[in-house]
Design a protein around this motif. Structure first.
Motif, PDB file in Angstrom:
ATOM      1  N   ILE A 170      44.769  35.307  -6.231  1.00  0.00           N
ATOM      2  CA  ILE A 170      43.569  35.150  -7.059  1.00  0.00           C
ATOM      3  C   ILE A 170      43.562  33.785  -7.730  1.00  0.00           C
ATOM      4  O   ILE A 170      42.527  33.096  -7.758  1.00  0.00           O
ATOM      5  N   VAL A 171      44.706  33.373  -8.275  1.00  0.00           N
ATOM      6  CA  VAL A 171      44.783  32.094  -8.973  1.00  0.00           C
ATOM      7  C   VAL A 171      44.398  30.952  -8.039  1.00  0.00           C
ATOM      8  O   VAL A 171      43.615  30.063  -8.411  1.00  0.00           O
ATOM      9  N   HIS A 172      44.954  30.940  -6.822  1.00  0.00           N
ATOM     10  CA  HIS A 172      44.588  29.890  -5.873  1.00  0.00           C
ATOM     11  C   HIS A 172      43.085  29.876  -5.627  1.00  0.00           C
ATOM     12  O   HIS A 172      42.452  28.807  -5.654  1.00  0.00           O
ATOM     13  N   ASN A 173      42.509  31.040  -5.371  1.00  0.00           N
ATOM     14  CA  ASN A 173      41.087  31.087  -5.038  1.00  0.00           C
ATOM     15  C   ASN A 173      40.200  30.733  -6.216  1.00  0.00           C
ATOM     16  O   ASN A 173      39.136  30.112  -6.030  1.00  0.00           O
ATOM     17  N   LEU A 174      40.630  31.046  -7.433  1.00  0.00           N
ATOM     18  CA  LEU A 174      39.869  30.616  -8.601  1.00  0.00           C
ATOM     19  C   LEU A 174      39.954  29.098  -8.777  1.00  0.00           C
ATOM     20  O   LEU A 174      38.958  28.448  -9.121  1.00  0.00           O
ATOM     21  N   ALA A 175      41.131  28.538  -8.536  1.00  0.00           N
ATOM     22  CA  ALA A 175      41.280  27.087  -8.662  1.00  0.00           C
ATOM     23  C   ALA A 175      40.450  26.362  -7.607  1.00  0.00           C
ATOM     24  O   ALA A 175      39.903  25.284  -7.867  1.00  0.00           O
ATOM     25  N   MET A 176      40.346  26.936  -6.407  1.00  0.00           N
ATOM     26  CA  MET A 176      39.486  26.346  -5.389  1.00  0.00           C
ATOM     27  C   MET A 176      38.024  26.408  -5.827  1.00  0.00           C
ATOM     28  O   MET A 176      37.271  25.439  -5.673  1.00  0.00           O
ATOM     29  N   ALA A 177      37.623  27.536  -6.389  1.00  0.00           N
ATOM     30  CA  ALA A 177      36.240  27.660  -6.871  1.00  0.00           C
ATOM     31  C   ALA A 177      35.980  26.688  -8.010  1.00  0.00           C
ATOM     32  O   ALA A 177      34.907  26.068  -8.088  1.00  0.00           O
ATOM     33  N   ALA A 178      36.955  26.514  -8.902  1.00  0.00           N
ATOM     34  CA  ALA A 178      36.788  25.609 -10.038  1.00  0.00           C
ATOM     35  C   ALA A 178      36.689  24.162  -9.588  1.00  0.00           C
ATOM     36  O   ALA A 178      36.121  23.322 -10.303  1.00  0.00           O
ATOM     37  N   GLY A 179      37.241  23.845  -8.401  1.00  0.00           N
ATOM     38  CA  GLY A 179      37.152  22.484  -7.883  1.00  0.00           C
ATOM     39  C   GLY A 179      35.782  22.104  -7.380  1.00  0.00           C
ATOM     40  O   GLY A 179      35.513  20.925  -7.112  1.00  0.00           O
ATOM     41  N   ASN A 180      34.900  23.085  -7.243  1.00  0.00           N
ATOM     42  CA  ASN A 180      33.522  22.812  -6.820  1.00  0.00           C
ATOM     43  C   ASN A 180      32.741  22.250  -8.004  1.00  0.00           C
ATOM     44  O   ASN A 180      32.639  22.912  -9.043  1.00  0.00           O
ATOM     45  N   PRO A 181      32.177  21.041  -7.884  1.00  0.00           N
ATOM     46  CA  PRO A 181      31.453  20.452  -9.023  1.00  0.00           C
ATOM     47  C   PRO A 181      30.293  21.314  -9.505  1.00  0.00           C
ATOM     48  O   PRO A 181      29.860  21.182 -10.655  1.00  0.00           O
ATOM     49  N   ASP A 182      29.786  22.177  -8.647  1.00  0.00           N
ATOM     50  CA  ASP A 182      28.654  23.020  -9.035  1.00  0.00           C
ATOM     51  C   ASP A 182      29.090  24.353  -9.641  1.00  0.00           C
ATOM     52  O   ASP A 182      28.250  25.219  -9.905  1.00  0.00           O
ATOM     53  N   ALA A 183      30.403  24.530  -9.855  1.00  0.00           N
ATOM     54  CA  ALA A 183      30.901  25.820 -10.332  1.00  0.00           C
ATOM     55  C   ALA A 183      30.595  26.067 -11.802  1.00  0.00           C
ATOM     56  O   ALA A 183      30.648  27.205 -12.267  1.00  0.00           O
ATOM     57  N   GLY A 184      30.311  25.009 -12.538  1.00  0.00           N
ATOM     58  CA  GLY A 184      29.979  25.177 -13.948  1.00  0.00           C
ATOM     59  C   GLY A 184      31.173  25.333 -14.862  1.00  0.00           C
ATOM     60  O   GLY A 184      31.038  25.847 -15.972  1.00  0.00           O
ATOM     61  N   CYS A 229      36.848  41.024   6.286  1.00  0.00           N
ATOM     62  CA  CYS A 229      37.411  39.679   6.413  1.00  0.00           C
ATOM     63  C   CYS A 229      38.297  39.565   7.649  1.00  0.00           C
ATOM     64  O   CYS A 229      39.084  40.476   7.931  1.00  0.00           O
ATOM     65  N   PRO A 230      38.235  38.443   8.360  1.00  0.00           N
ATOM     66  CA  PRO A 230      39.175  38.208   9.455  1.00  0.00           C
ATOM     67  C   PRO A 230      40.581  37.946   8.927  1.00  0.00           C
ATOM     68  O   PRO A 230      40.777  37.653   7.738  1.00  0.00           O
ATOM     69  N   ALA A 231      41.559  38.035   9.819  1.00  0.00           N
ATOM     70  CA  ALA A 231      42.960  37.891   9.421  1.00  0.00           C
ATOM     71  C   ALA A 231      43.276  36.504   8.879  1.00  0.00           C
ATOM     72  O   ALA A 231      44.227  36.346   8.101  1.00  0.00           O
ATOM     73  N   ASP A 232      42.503  35.492   9.285  1.00  0.00           N
ATOM     74  CA  ASP A 232      42.756  34.134   8.828  1.00  0.00           C
ATOM     75  C   ASP A 232      41.651  33.625   7.913  1.00  0.00           C
ATOM     76  O   ASP A 232      41.397  32.418   7.840  1.00  0.00           O
ATOM     77  N   ASP A 233      41.010  34.538   7.215  1.00  0.00           N
ATOM     78  CA  ASP A 233      40.042  34.124   6.200  1.00  0.00           C
ATOM     79  C   ASP A 233      40.736  33.195   5.209  1.00  0.00           C
ATOM     80  O   ASP A 233      41.893  33.428   4.830  1.00  0.00           O
ATOM     81  N   PRO A 234      40.087  32.111   4.782  1.00  0.00           N
ATOM     82  CA  PRO A 234      40.730  31.194   3.827  1.00  0.00           C
ATOM     83  C   PRO A 234      41.172  31.863   2.535  1.00  0.00           C
ATOM     84  O   PRO A 234      42.051  31.331   1.848  1.00  0.00           O
ATOM     85  N   TRP A 235      40.590  33.017   2.190  1.00  0.00           N
ATOM     86  CA  TRP A 235      41.048  33.720   0.994  1.00  0.00           C
ATOM     87  C   TRP A 235      42.508  34.135   1.113  1.00  0.00           C
ATOM     88  O   TRP A 235      43.240  34.106   0.134  1.00  0.00           O
ATOM     89  N   LYS A 241      42.827  26.732   9.920  1.00  0.00           N
ATOM     90  CA  LYS A 241      41.958  25.705  10.486  1.00  0.00           C
ATOM     91  C   LYS A 241      40.498  26.084  10.246  1.00  0.00           C
ATOM     92  O   LYS A 241      40.102  27.230  10.401  1.00  0.00           O
ATOM     93  N   GLY A 242      39.714  25.088   9.870  1.00  0.00           N
ATOM     94  CA  GLY A 242      38.303  25.317   9.617  1.00  0.00           C
ATOM     95  C   GLY A 242      37.981  25.746   8.204  1.00  0.00           C
ATOM     96  O   GLY A 242      36.811  25.829   7.832  1.00  0.00           O
ATOM     97  N   GLY A 243      39.003  26.035   7.412  1.00  0.00           N
ATOM     98  CA  GLY A 243      38.780  26.414   6.024  1.00  0.00           C
ATOM     99  C   GLY A 243      38.650  25.195   5.133  1.00  0.00           C
ATOM    100  O   GLY A 243      38.855  24.053   5.563  1.00  0.00           O
ATOM    101  N   PRO A 244      38.315  25.406   3.866  1.00  0.00           N
ATOM    102  CA  PRO A 244      38.201  24.271   2.940  1.00  0.00           C
ATOM    103  C   PRO A 244      39.556  23.589   2.747  1.00  0.00           C
ATOM    104  O   PRO A 244      40.604  24.223   2.805  1.00  0.00           O
ATOM    105  N   SER A 245      39.511  22.298   2.523  1.00  0.00           N
ATOM    106  CA  SER A 245      40.730  21.531   2.334  1.00  0.00           C
ATOM    107  C   SER A 245      41.348  21.836   0.972  1.00  0.00           C
ATOM    108  O   SER A 245      40.649  21.991  -0.036  1.00  0.00           O
ATOM    109  N   LEU A 246      42.683  21.898   0.932  1.00  0.00           N
ATOM    110  CA  LEU A 246      43.365  22.078  -0.344  1.00  0.00           C
ATOM    111  C   LEU A 246      43.157  20.886  -1.268  1.00  0.00           C
ATOM    112  O   LEU A 246      43.448  20.978  -2.466  1.00  0.00           O
ATOM    113  N   ALA A 247      42.653  19.799  -0.740  1.00  0.00           N
ATOM    114  CA  ALA A 247      42.340  18.649  -1.584  1.00  0.00           C
ATOM    115  C   ALA A 247      41.266  18.973  -2.614  1.00  0.00           C
ATOM    116  O   ALA A 247      41.106  18.254  -3.599  1.00  0.00           O
TER     117      ALA A 247
END
Length: 325
Positions: A170-184, A229-235, A241-247
């Motif tokens: 959860i923490v990783h996925n929240l941090a990815m969401a927070a990295g979106n400039p439109d997340a507010g 969800c597929p087995a390799d969902d970025p969540w 491959k094909g998921g959002p960059s950890l950058a």
């Protein structure tokens, strides 16, 4: 004939049994410890309900023992419990005891978040609940939120997220969401600490293939908690491959803590390696507890390896690396 409560549909040991009438029996983490003042540490806690109206989502806030300065501020830790998205709450004794000890050691104010759990509430509901709770927490950043403990004692210049197992996911996925400039998100997350994080994928890596039975058990979990969800969902597979960059990770520092005998260990190492090579501009470190199993620290807070893991977390939360203002 209508299904009755004693007709078993399936079991996912040691977490749950699901019956044909839809009833879910949780086999662990069902005990409930009330908040209050811990006599060993002096840490006080309270529950705040109705974070998300008409749901079971709540938070438990932990405040370290205050000095003579009643307006003392502490780094803010937002914590997400593990349990495979299936079991446990912040009230479970294993988490309540751990948060008391962690808050006393780290001198942070902690908010332990309870999210709705699968299979009744499959993902992404836990992510949505966790994000909504995080938004409620940061609504206190100007000192005028609904909870006085956070208004008076949380230093919103020092915000950390942490969790173990599913909570680390959860923490990783929240941090990815927070990295979106439109997340507010109108503040900076200084760091995230992932403890034995629950990451997985369709193709085995490292030592995962050496224990087929254990791997098969982990393989069963993701379709149970996220049937769509597929087995390799970025969540679940953040380096797929094909998921959002950890950058795009929305924090400045990352600590990954893994255990040598944990089947999830190699996923934690891979996350560390990929993040280190990405365009992310933060600092990442990893620590492995030798000879230990998944989330060993929760079961024996007094063992030396658990104390070492806690000390590393405390050091991470108390770094003097403040945001530039």
């Amino acid at each position: 004939m209508a299904a009755t409560s004693n007709e078993l549909d399936f079991e996912f040991h040691p977490f749950i049994r699901v019956y044909k009438n839809g009833h879910v029996q949780r086999l662990m983490g069902t005990d409930s410890t009330p908040p209050g003042t811990d006599p060993q540490t002096g840490v006080s806690s309270k529950d705040v309900t109705n974070i998300i109206p008409e749901t079971e989502v709540y938070v438990r806030i932990y405040l370290p023992k205050l000095s003579s300065n009643n307006n003392q501020k502490f780094p803010l830790l937002v914590y997400f419990h593990g349990g495979g998205f299936l079991v446990h709450t912040p009230s479970s004794s294993i988490y309540h005891n751990y948060l008391n000890a962690l808050v006393a050691e780290s001198r942070v104010i902690a908010v332990s978040v309870h999210y709705r759990r699968a299979p009744e509430y499959p993902l992404p509901i836990a992510y949505e609940d966790s994000w909504a709770a995080f938004q409620w927490i940061i609504s206190h950043s100007n000192g005028d939120g609904p909870e006085d403990l956070l208004n008076h004692h949380a230093d919103f210049r020092r915000v950390f997220l942490s969790g173990d197992s599913a909570g680390g996911n959860i923490v990783h996925n929240l941090a990815m969401a927070a990295g979106n400039p439109d997340a507010g998100v109108n503040l900076e997350i200084l760091g995230i600490a992932l403890v034995d994080p629950y990451f997985w994928g369709s193709d085995p890596i490292g030592s995962e293939g050496l224990d087929p039975e254990r791997k098969a058990h982990v393989d069963r979990l993701w379709p149970l908690v996220c049937p769509s969800c597929p087995a390799d969902d970025p969540w679940i597979n953040p380096v797929a491959k094909g998921g959002p960059s950890l950058a795009e990770l929305g924090c400045r520092r990352v600590l990954v803590s893994v255990a040598e005998k944990d089947v999830l260990k190699d996923r934690g190492w891979l996350y560390f390696q990929v993040l280190s090579r990405s365009r992310w501009m933060g600092m990442v470190e990893i620590h492995e507890a030798e000879g230990e199993e998944h989330c060993f620290h929760l079961h024996d807070l007094d063992c030396e390896k658990a104390k070492e893991r806690m000390r590393r977390l405390a050091d991470f939360f108390n770094s003097d690396m403040l945001p530039i203002v």
